[in-house]
Every structure is written in structure tokens, then in C-alpha cells.
Design a protein around this motif. Structure first.
Motif, PDB file in Angstrom:
ATOM      1  N   LEU A   1       1.135  -1.818  10.759  1.00  0.00           N
ATOM      2  CA  LEU A   1       1.597  -1.557   9.659  1.00  0.00           C
ATOM      3  C   LEU A   1       3.408  -1.743   9.808  1.00  0.00           C
TER       4      LEU A   1
ATOM      5  N   GLU B   1      -8.910   1.532  -2.002  1.00  0.00           N
ATOM      6  CA  GLU B   1      -8.644   2.372  -0.174  1.00  0.00           C
ATOM      7  C   GLU B   1      -8.748   1.679   0.649  1.00  0.00           C
TER       8      GLU B   1
ATOM      9  N   ASP C   1      -4.001   0.810  -2.370  1.00  0.00           N
ATOM     10  CA  ASP C   1      -2.975  -0.969  -2.537  1.00  0.00           C
ATOM     11  C   ASP C   1      -2.533  -0.358  -4.770  1.00  0.00           C
TER      12      ASP C   1
ATOM     13  N   SER D   1      -8.627   2.034   5.337  1.00  0.00           N
ATOM     14  CA  SER D   1      -8.220   2.767   6.620  1.00  0.00           C
ATOM     15  C   SER D   1      -8.095   1.712   7.029  1.00  0.00           C
TER      16      SER D   1
ATOM     17  N   LEU E   1      -5.212   4.612   3.081  1.00  0.00           N
ATOM     18  CA  LEU E   1      -3.761   3.608   2.543  1.00  0.00           C
ATOM     19  C   LEU E   1      -4.235   3.141   0.913  1.00  0.00           C
TER      20      LEU E   1
ATOM     21  N   PHE F   1       0.903  -1.421   0.066  1.00  0.00           N
ATOM     22  CA  PHE F   1       0.038  -0.043  -0.001  1.00  0.00           C
ATOM     23  C   PHE F   1       0.877   1.486   0.037  1.00  0.00           C
ATOM     24  N   ARG F   2       0.423   2.541  -0.346  1.00  0.00           N
ATOM     25  CA  ARG F   2       1.185   3.508  -0.667  1.00  0.00           C
ATOM     26  C   ARG F   2       0.299   4.228   0.531  1.00  0.00           C
ATOM     27  N   ILE F   3       0.333   4.967   1.855  1.00  0.00           N
ATOM     28  CA  ILE F   3       0.089   5.818   2.895  1.00  0.00           C
ATOM     29  C   ILE F   3      -0.193   6.407   2.304  1.00  0.00           C
TER      30      ILE F   3
END
Length: 85
Positions: free
Chosen positions: A82, A54, A49, A56, A47, A20-22
Motif C-alpha cells: 500500500l 471492496e 474503490d 482486503s 479497501l 482505494f479508500r482505507i
């Protein structure tokens, strides 16, 4: 691009966790309530992917700080926590 990095990195994680990108880290609104002393302030982490989905999760602010996790970083979730990629 971010998607190809996330897809390539996915292959290397032992548990097959999604990368994931925060997107955002936000403090929860407690109104007038105060948290007990020595409590890791819960924050909401948004987050995304590689497919754009998205989700949370809630994490402790001090925990994220200790792991040096910030908006824009790549991370994976294992057992509700995380971790940096």
C-alpha cells in the motif's frame, strides 16, 4: 465527493493503479500463538474503490505506521504494498 476525487487522482498514477479508500485496519487474531520477536505484526486492511468494490490485503502494522496510512486515507496498491496517494 470522494468518488470524483478518486477518479481524478486515478488519471495521475503512472501505472494506472486503482485508488482505494482505507475503510478499516484490523489486527489478525492469533489466539494463543505468539509472533517471533522483531516481526512486523500483520494486519488486515479493508479497501474500497470508487465503484464501491471492496477488497482486503494483509500488510505489516509498522509498515503502515511508517507510511502514515490510516483508515479514511486514499491509497493505491503496487506489487502487493500500500502507498499513499
Amino acid at each position: 465527493n470522494m468518488r470524483s476525487i478518486m477518479e481524478k487522482t486515478y488519471e495521475y498514477l503512472a501505472g494506472g493503479e486503482r485508488i482505494f479508500r482505507i475503510l478499516r485496519i484490523s489486527e489478525a487474531d492469533y489466539g494463543c500463538e505468539e509472533l517471533p520477536e522483531n516481526t512486523d505484526v500483520p494486519v488486515s486492511v479493508l479497501l474500497e474503490d470508487a465503484s464501491g468494490m471492496e477488497m482486503s490485503i494483509t500488510a505489516g502494522d509498522e509498515e503502515l505506521y511508517g507510511k502514515n496510512l490510516n483508515a479514511g486515507d486514499l491509497a493505491f496498491v503496487r506489487n502487493g504494498k500500500l502507498f499513499h496517494v
